[in-house]
Design a protein around this motif. Structure first.
Motif, PDB file in Angstrom:
ATOM      1  N   SER A 166      -0.212 -11.806  11.364  1.00  0.00           N
ATOM      2  CA  SER A 166      -0.287 -11.023  10.130  1.00  0.00           C
ATOM      3  C   SER A 166       1.116 -10.816   9.595  1.00  0.00           C
ATOM      4  O   SER A 166       2.070 -10.665  10.357  1.00  0.00           O
ATOM      5  CB  SER A 166      -0.968  -9.675  10.379  1.00  0.00           C
ATOM      6  OG  SER A 166      -0.056  -8.734  10.891  1.00  0.00           O
ATOM      7  N   TYR A 216      -1.751  -2.993  10.439  1.00  0.00           N
ATOM      8  CA  TYR A 216      -1.460  -4.056  11.392  1.00  0.00           C
ATOM      9  C   TYR A 216      -1.291  -3.498  12.812  1.00  0.00           C
ATOM     10  O   TYR A 216      -1.412  -4.240  13.781  1.00  0.00           O
ATOM     11  CB  TYR A 216      -0.244  -4.886  10.965  1.00  0.00           C
ATOM     12  CG  TYR A 216       1.012  -4.105  10.701  1.00  0.00           C
ATOM     13  CD1 TYR A 216       1.248  -3.568   9.442  1.00  0.00           C
ATOM     14  CD2 TYR A 216       1.971  -3.933  11.684  1.00  0.00           C
ATOM     15  CE1 TYR A 216       2.400  -2.858   9.175  1.00  0.00           C
ATOM     16  CE2 TYR A 216       3.127  -3.226  11.427  1.00  0.00           C
ATOM     17  CZ  TYR A 216       3.345  -2.687  10.180  1.00  0.00           C
ATOM     18  OH  TYR A 216       4.481  -1.984   9.919  1.00  0.00           O
ATOM     19  N   ALA A 228       2.563  -9.760  14.661  1.00  0.00           N
ATOM     20  CA  ALA A 228       2.505  -8.998  13.416  1.00  0.00           C
ATOM     21  C   ALA A 228       3.900  -8.758  12.883  1.00  0.00           C
ATOM     22  O   ALA A 228       4.748  -8.172  13.567  1.00  0.00           O
ATOM     23  CB  ALA A 228       1.786  -7.672  13.638  1.00  0.00           C
TER      24      ALA A 228
END
Lengths: 349, 301, 255
Positions: A166, A216, A228
């Motif tokens: 992410s 996240y 992340a």
């Protein structure tokens, strides 16, 4: 049927009463302070003390990126009193005439600022902004799933982790990451470099599960993602839920940021706003904030007051040897439009 | 009936047709005025701004420019219209495939049960869209209900990667707009004379032929109406791709929001909005056209 | 024959399940003791308790209710006369003006939000609860018009004419004849508009200002911060409320 009609009527009356009651509390100009802040910075418990001390209500609205903040202010949301832009956004807001000048006498706690946060480039005399929380941007990763331990931004382009990555939903930060991975400064202004950066991001997009600035930490904790791109604080939160999670600022370097408290020029309660700012900068309050939100406080005394666990967590308080590698984000002026466009094009690709 | 009553009314009004007109005028003015001020003027403002330019940090500079429209035809932006059209079309097709049998089933129930089923189908639609979309986040995430169930039953060994993909957006869209497909289909199927189906069955042995050659052609206006009723809102969808798309599967609605509230390019956002509006209005006009054919068809079958 | 019946019935039930299961899932898991997992960890009212203690939620609910009440009232005041006026027009004018008034029903909500935002910016009007109310009235107006008009069409105008023949003024006709006949539809319209306003997100999203956070806006920011059973609990409550309001509205309209 009659009973039903009566219940409907009473529902209406109750709602009007309820609405009125709540409305009276949240009208601007009525001893209510409107605080517009990052969604990660919300902690109502920390504010009850201020509310009681001054007999006011603090109403919180949130945003999740600097551009969103600017857009909201440009759209005529003029009722906010205090907000928290990041470093480069402070410069922009000063240029746009959005900020009120601060009265140094109203904010004595400014004297307690960390060494490296005094005399910041965008407002060295704290005429408009005072640093509140600061930190770094790096990569949170699950050490059980990512081997070897990553030390470069390039790991975010590693196809082994497709669908498990992410990135922040933040234009400057995402471009910052890719520019650093290309060995460039994150404040470049020439369109060719930005275009090249954009192409590299487009190549990365199939590997990215989501662009998220807000949850996240949850994605890391639940295993939805194992890498992340994020600010340190939420990664620290995820660490609590899943101990195998670690945080790293890649060797190519990253952002050092400071979110600053400012008073909006359109505010009708500037004095109260400055008292609020002073309250947030108070050593004890700052320490509590740092402990709860897991971000580094700007107050140097506060750093000594937080628990050891928090103080020694590199995701929260960056180690001193890291600082030379880090870069402050600055206003890129006219190039902002190029970044805006490139970011949009990445998103719709 | 209406004409008669209206002339009777105007006569009963002491034979003064003017005051009747004035009454109509007074009745309509407030509503129309509100629409003009808060709907038509804003739309015109959008139109005007679509020809302006953006300031360095955002905002509007009043300098005439066709650049925004040129940009929309630029491959990148046109692409998103394409993606949205594809998603909206897929949604429509799936809704049709699911909705047609459902409508067919309902039509053959007793009138009381028909009313019950129709109400059951409409009620979820009227509940909060946000909440219903969130339900899918809850269901589709890696540790969500679907994966937990499938893993538990042994159907899969690694969790399905559904959330934040275009598949999730598609599921959300179908979920949101299925009722819109069912109702027009039901309306048309209701008017279908069972004699046609009986006759066809006497002539053809095959179920599928009966369906394809008799039922579908006779219900075509209803099918088209239902398709448009699903297609139009899916095209302008915002919440579903926003919550289920993970900020990487954008549709036109999201792009417009992005231009206004993130990228701060109001002129470009306005140009995109206008084009979306034109596409939507074209579809709406098509819908009314089809509807008028359908109603005329009912008058002389 | 039997095969087909069974097949149709199963598809129909599948559809119904598809429509209702997500809502049921939310409801069921709002009682789940565990925070993250999708496995049942025990029954608990905990998350509902959290809701009650959430001050920001109270404010948001209050805002939502206020906006719903005012915008519904405005929509009624504008919409009932508009529906009556539309019925009196010749067919052609009915189509044109009707189309104009019902336009918000077909325009993408994003467009409505965006255009209203621009209007307020150009008019230098600060965003806040007022702008939200104005925005809600725009889409509530067609809702009221559609519902009231549907009933008006079914009404036999003989009664109104009789009253007119007896010399009653238009206001008296409305008060003593038309309004009582329209009452179920009006109540239905109130409930529907109220629900639509309570549930609205997009338009509110664009035109809300400081302190104007409504319930959907609050739920949205909660969702963006991640999955939580608190959201499940809140969702369950909202869904139950909407279902009741709409169910009653539909029932009323059938009278």
């Amino acid at each position: 049927m009659k009973l039903y009609k009566m219940s409907v009527l009473s529902l209406v009356l109750v709602s009007v009463a309820l609405g009125n009651g709540c409305q009276r509390g949240s009208e601007p100009g009525n001893r209510t302070l409107h605080y517009f802040t990052w969604s990660d910075y919300v902690s109502p418990e920390l504010l009850t003390e201020f509310e009681r001390q001054h007999g006011v209500r603090v109403v919180i609205d949130t945003f999740s990126s600097n551009e969103e903040l600017l857009a909201k202010l440009q759209s005529g949301a003029t009722g906010y009193d205090v907000t928290v832009p990041s470093d480069f956004m402070v410069s922009i807001m000063i240029t746009q005439g959005l900020l009120a000048e601060l009265d140094a006498k109203a904010i004595p706690n400014v004297a307690l600022l960390e060494e490296h946060l005094q005399r910041l480039a965008f407002d060295p005399e704290h005429r408009y902004a005072v640093p509140y929380l600061w930190g770094t941007v790096g990569i949170g990763y699950d050490s059980a799933a990512v081997t070897p331990p990553p030390d470069s931004w390039a790991v975010l382009w590693d196809p082994r982790y497709t669908g498990k990555i992410s990135m922040l939903n933040d234009q400057r930060e995402v471009f910052g990451a890719v520019l650093r991975s290309m060995g460039k400064s994150m404040n470049v202004t020439d369109p060719e470099t930005i275009e090249a950066a954009k192409q590299k991001l487009i190549a990365q997009k199939p590997l990215v599960k989501t662009y998220a600035s807000e949850h996240y930490d949850q994605l890391l904790a639940s295993g939805d993602v194992i890498l992340a791109h994020g600010w340190g604080g939420p990664v620290a939160r995820a660490m609590r839920e899943r101990p195998s999670i670690k945080y790293v600022v890649p060797k190519e370097g990253g952002t050092i940021w400071a979110d600053c408290l400012v008073v909006l020029k359109s505010s009708q309660k500037k004095e109260l706003a400055m008292q609020f700012i002073n309250f947030l900068l108070d050593t004890r309050v700052a320490a509590q904030t740092s402990e709860r939100l897991l971000f580094a406080a700007s107050n140097r005394e506060a750093q000594r007051m937080v628990s050891r666990q928090v103080r020694e967590n590199p995701a929260v308080y960056p180690p001193a040897d890291l600082v030379p590698r880090l870069e402050w984000m600055t206003d890129v002026g006219k190039a902002m439009r190029v970044y805006d466009r490139a970011w949009t094009e990445l998103k719709i690709h | 009936m209406n004409q008669l009553s209206r002339s009777a009314e105007s006569l009963g009004d002491m034979g003064n047709p003017v005051s009747s007109h004035r009454m109509t005028y007074w009745l309509l003015t407030p509503g129309v005025l509100w629409s003009v001020v808060f709907l038509f003027i804003p739309l015109m403002v959008v139109g005007v701004i679509s020809f302006a330019t953006r300031g360095t940090y955002g905002g509007v500079i009043w300098q005439f420019s066709l650049e925004n429209y040129r940009d929309v035809w630029h491959v990148v932006y046109a692409r998103i219209f394409g993606q949205s059209l594809v998603l909206a079309s897929l949604t429509t097709i799936i809704c049709l495939v699911l909705g047609f049998p459902l409508a067919y089933y309902i039509v053959r129930l007793s009138p009381r049960w028909q009313a019950v089923w129709l109400m059951l189908i409409m009620i979820p639609f009227w509940t909060n869209f946000l909440v219903r979309t969130y339900a899918w986040i809850f269901i589709l995430r890696t540790e969500g209900l679907l994966n937990t169930l499938l893993l538990g039953l042994g159907v899969i060994t690694t969790p399905l990667d559904l959330l934040y993909t275009d598949k999730a957006v598609l599921i959300g869209l179908v979920y949101g707009y299925l009722p819109f497909m069912v109702l027009p289909l039901y309306a048309t199927l209701e008017r279908l004379d069972p004699a046609f189906v009986e006759a066809a069955r006497d002539l053809y042995a095959n179920q599928w032929s009966v369906f394809r050659r008799v039922i579908v052609p006779l219900t075509k206006p209803g099918i088209i109406a239902g398709c448009l009723l699903v297609f139009i809102p899916s095209l302008g969808a915002f919440l579903t791709p926003d919550l289920l798309g993970g900020a990487r599967n954008m549709m036109v609605g999201n792009l417009i929001q992005h231009e206004y509230l993130v990228a701060r390019d109001w002129p470009l956002g306005s140009a995109i909005s206008l084009i979306l509006l034109i596409i939507v209005m074209a579809a709406v006009v098509a819908y009314f056209f089809v509807e008028s054919i359908r109603s005329r068809q009912e008058l002389d079958p | 024959m039997k095969h087909r019946e069974a097949w149709l019935r199963s598809v129909a039930i599948f559809n119904l399940a598809f429509l209702y299961l997500p809502i049921l899932v939310l409801l069921v898991f709002s009682f789940n003791a565990s925070r993250l997992a999708a496995t049942w960890q025990g029954f608990s009212w905990h998350w509902y308790g959290q809701l009650i203690e959430n001050g920001a939620l109270h404010a948001a609910t209050g805002n939502s209710l206020l906006v719903a009440v005012v915008s519904t009232a405005l929509a009624m005041v504008l919409g009932i006369p508009a529906a009556m006026g539309l019925e009196r027009l010749a067919r052609r004018s009915q189509h044109i003006l009707g189309g104009m008034l019902l336009l918000p029903l077909v325009i993408p909500e994003v467009m409505m939000g965006v255009s209203l935002l621009l209007l307020f910016v150009m008019a230098d009007m600060p965003l806040g609860l007022t702008t939200v109310i104005l925005g809600h009235t725009v889409f509530n107006l067609p809702v009221v018009i559609v519902i009231v008009r549907a009933k008006l069409r079914k009404l036999d105008s003989c009664l109104e004419e009789a009253a007119a023949d007896l010399g009653a003024s238009p206001w008296r006709i409305f008060r003593l004849v038309t309004f009582p006949l329209l009452r179920p539809a009006i109540l239905g319209a109130v409930l529907m508009a109220f629900t639509v306003s309570l549930d609205d997100f997009i338009v509110t999203f664009f035109v809300a200002g400081p302190g104007a956070t409504t319930l959907p806006l609050k739920v949205y920011s909660m969702i963006k911060s991640g999955v939580s059973p608190e959201i499940n609990a809140l969702s369950a409550l909202m869904v139950l409320l909407s279902m009741n309001l709409v169910g009653f509205s539909l029932l009323l309209q059938r009278r």
